[in-house]
Design an enzyme around this catalytic site. Structure first.
Site, PDB file in Angstrom:
ATOM      1  N   GLU A  21      -0.788  36.990 -53.603  1.00 49.07           N
ATOM      2  CA  GLU A  21      -0.417  35.522 -53.777  1.00 49.07           C
ATOM      3  C   GLU A  21      -1.502  34.666 -52.785  1.00 49.07           C
ATOM      4  O   GLU A  21      -1.106  33.998 -52.110  1.00 49.07           O
ATOM      5  CB  GLU A  21       0.889  35.336 -53.418  1.00 49.07           C
ATOM      6  CG  GLU A  21       1.783  35.751 -54.492  1.00 49.07           C
ATOM      7  CD  GLU A  21       3.414  35.183 -54.402  1.00 49.07           C
ATOM      8  OE1 GLU A  21       3.482  34.657 -53.079  1.00 49.07           O
ATOM      9  OE2 GLU A  21       4.056  35.337 -55.227  1.00 49.07           O
ATOM     10  N   GLU A  80       5.444  40.727 -59.878  1.00 50.39           N
ATOM     11  CA  GLU A  80       6.764  40.353 -59.523  1.00 50.39           C
ATOM     12  C   GLU A  80       7.158  39.393 -60.355  1.00 50.39           C
ATOM     13  O   GLU A  80       6.868  38.538 -60.767  1.00 50.39           O
ATOM     14  CB  GLU A  80       6.050  39.717 -58.094  1.00 50.39           C
ATOM     15  CG  GLU A  80       5.733  40.182 -57.070  1.00 50.39           C
ATOM     16  CD  GLU A  80       5.776  39.498 -55.577  1.00 50.39           C
ATOM     17  OE1 GLU A  80       6.596  38.429 -55.348  1.00 50.39           O
ATOM     18  OE2 GLU A  80       4.723  39.835 -54.850  1.00 50.39           O
TER      19      GLU A  80
HETATM   20  C1  BG6 Z   1       6.348  36.452 -53.438  1.00 51.71           C
HETATM   21  C2  BG6 Z   1       5.946  37.480 -52.527  1.00 51.71           C
HETATM   22  O1  BG6 Z   1       6.126  35.117 -52.812  1.00 51.71           O
HETATM   23  O2  BG6 Z   1       7.725  36.168 -53.897  1.00 51.71           O
HETATM   24  C3  BG6 Z   1       7.001  38.530 -51.874  1.00 51.71           C
HETATM   25  O3  BG6 Z   1       4.710  38.102 -52.821  1.00 51.71           O
HETATM   26  C4  BG6 Z   1       8.405  37.677 -51.737  1.00 51.71           C
HETATM   27  O4  BG6 Z   1       6.502  38.830 -50.693  1.00 51.71           O
HETATM   28  C5  BG6 Z   1       8.715  37.167 -53.275  1.00 51.71           C
HETATM   29  O5  BG6 Z   1       9.340  38.439 -51.242  1.00 51.71           O
HETATM   30  C6  BG6 Z   1       9.923  36.522 -53.076  1.00 51.71           C
HETATM   31  O6  BG6 Z   1      10.026  35.513 -52.119  1.00 51.71           O
HETATM   32  P1  BG6 Z   1      11.224  35.608 -51.268  1.00 51.71           P
HETATM   33  O7  BG6 Z   1      11.051  34.314 -50.430  1.00 51.71           O
HETATM   34  O8  BG6 Z   1      12.687  35.305 -52.039  1.00 51.71           O
HETATM   35  O9  BG6 Z   1      11.368  36.822 -50.450  1.00 51.71           O
END
Ligand code: BG6
Length: 466
Positions: A177, A366
């Site tokens: 990211e 993701e």
């Molecule tokens: C992304 C990241 O921003 O979203 C992860 O690459 C992160 O590391 C994921 O965990 C979800 O965000 P959060 O804040 O719910 O953990």
């Protein structure tokens, strides 16, 4: 449904070292900036303390102890039928301070064993070299990424891991990211000109470091496929006011395209000048940097996708958001308990828009739903809300592929419950596998499959047909 997904489509899950490994000071590992982050909640932001605060709780220190339990976890991923696991290497496990010349052998050994364990089950590792965890020492001594010296340290680290894991790892991502540095700028607080200057310079150094890593990775093994990783948030204009439409285009440029364009096209786009001029940013860019950016373009574009957002120039009565962005509430969408919009159409929109722009293989690395889970008396966890979320996003991918998008992988976020990056919570759960660990650090660490575990197993078994 047509046979959309290629036979070798990489179905799997994604985790990151700092959010799951724990063992933060074990076997020679140095602290990273993630170890200096206290626990927070949806409403209380995490703090970064350079000295440990004895009254604070640091959830990443132990996390879910993947460091000691990875064999058990990988066996569960294999049971689900994973073709790929996205994970990251902790820089400070390899170079505890970040600027050493000689690596920590125990750190290298850990990842070698881990990759071999994955290979045992034919699970393809997809490795992120940097996932929010710069060694703390590099922040204290050099001030972090706004210092050009970090490029050299990162080059050395990248060369080490490409060399050591040659033959074991083929798919790599440079910076997780990478666009977050500028995406949230000015959204949550009044950013000053020096904040913009620092952020754009920081990002420039990461672009150069990423381009070097691509070059080094290809030179060490021409089989390596190396991607960028962008936080993908589809934004829409909140109204048909042309000012909102223009603001939304500018949002795409600043938050999404700026990084993708540099990493895929190898040069700064025309609109970069406008972005810099808006805040009087004067970047230190050398002639050699420009050559390196050109020579170090990525092989594939990868991104995270959780939600969409609404952009407006009008007053926002009800702001919602997460993951480094905020905007107006979209009345057509449902929101998670953490205020993240549920918008599978936004994923299709993003896939088609991005593929058209860059014309190279895409990976969704993701995607997932952070939600409260309830463990029933018999130990089962019925997470049908998570199944609904995944089903609709997979259908969106299916449509995009049918429309010509070359999507080659889907690794869902937090395939096993882990520490939230944004809030430091455990109760914001993403996994197909429940981990008995709680926000106060208690719990047995026992792993239990949720209903979504068996559902995803079926999706993979049928290659997305069922
Ligand atoms: C992304 C990241 O921003 O979203 C992860 O690459 C992160 O590391 C994921 O965990 C979800 O965000 P959060 O804040 O719910 O953990």
């Amino acid at each position: 449904m047509k046979k959309t997904f290629k036979p070798n489509f990489l179905w799997g899950g994604a985790i990151a070292a700092n959010q799951c490994e724990g063992a933060w000071n074990v076997d020679g590992r140095g602290a990273s900036v993630a170890d200096a982050m206290t626990a927070g909640t949806k409403d209380i932001p995490r703090r970064i303390t350079l000295e440990l605060d004895p009254d604070a709780y640091y959830p990443n220190h132990e996390a879910i102890d993947f460091y000691h339990r990875y064999k058990e976890d990988i066996a569960l991923f294999a049971e689900m039928g994973f073709k790929s696991l996205r994970l990251s290497i902790s820089w400070s496990r390899i170079y505890p301070n970040g600027d050493e010349l000689v690596p920590n052998e125990k750190g290298l050994q850990f990842y070698e064993d881990l990759f071999k364990e994955l290979r045992k089950y034919n699970i393809e590792p997809l490795v992120t070299i940097w996932h929010f965890d710069t060694p703390l020492y590099l922040i204290e001594k050099y001030g972090g990424w706004s210092n050009r010296k970090l490029i050299k340290f990162f080059d050395h680290y990248a060369r080490t891991v490409f060399t050591e894991f040659k033959g074991l790892v083929k798919y790599w991502l440079t910076f997780n990211e990478i666009n977050n540095t500028i995406m949230g700028l000015g959204l949550f607080y009044e950013a000053k000109e020096e904040d913009y200057q620092r952020a754009y310079q920081h990002l420039h150094h990461q672009f150069v470091a990423s381009a070097h890593a691509v070059k080094i990775g290809h030179e060490i093994d021409s089989e390596n496929k190396i991607g960028c990783m962008i936080c993908g948030i589809t934004s829409y204009p909140a109204t048909c006011d042309p000012k909102d439409v223009l603001a939304n285009r500018y949002q795409w440029e600043k938050s999404i395209f700026y990084c993708g364009d540099v990493q895929c096209f190898g040069k700064y786009p025309t609109y970069a000048k406008r972005l810099w001029d808006e805040h009087n940013v004067k970047l230190d860019i050398t002639e050699q940097d420009l050559i390196d950016l050109k020579e170090g373009t990525v092989d594939m574009y990868t991104f995270s996708y959780y939600m969409s957002s609404l952009i407006t120039t009008h007053e926002i009565a009800d702001a919602v958001g997460g993951n480094f962005t905020t905007g107006a509430r979209n009345e057509y969408l449902q929101y998670s308990d953490w205020g993240w919009a549920f918008d599978p159409d936004g994923l299709q929109y993003y896939l088609e828009m991005i593929y058209d722009r860059y014309q190279r293989p895409l990976m969704v690395v993701e995607n997932g739903l952070g939600a409260f889970d309830t463990v029933e008396e018999d130990g089962t966890i019925h997470d049908d809300y998570r199944i609904d979320y995944y089903r609709d996003h997979i259908l969106a991918m299916d449509k995009a592929i049918n429309n010509g998008v070359d999507l080659i992988a889907y690794t869902t976020w937090g395939c096993i419950d882990l520490v939230s990056a944004g809030t430091g919570e455990m109760r914001k759960r993403y996994g197909f596998i429940y981990v008995d660990k709680h926000d106060d650090g208690t719990g047995t660490m026992k792993r239990s499959p949720k209903d979504s575990f068996y559902w995803y197993q079926k999706v993979i078994q049928s290659n997305g047909q069922d």
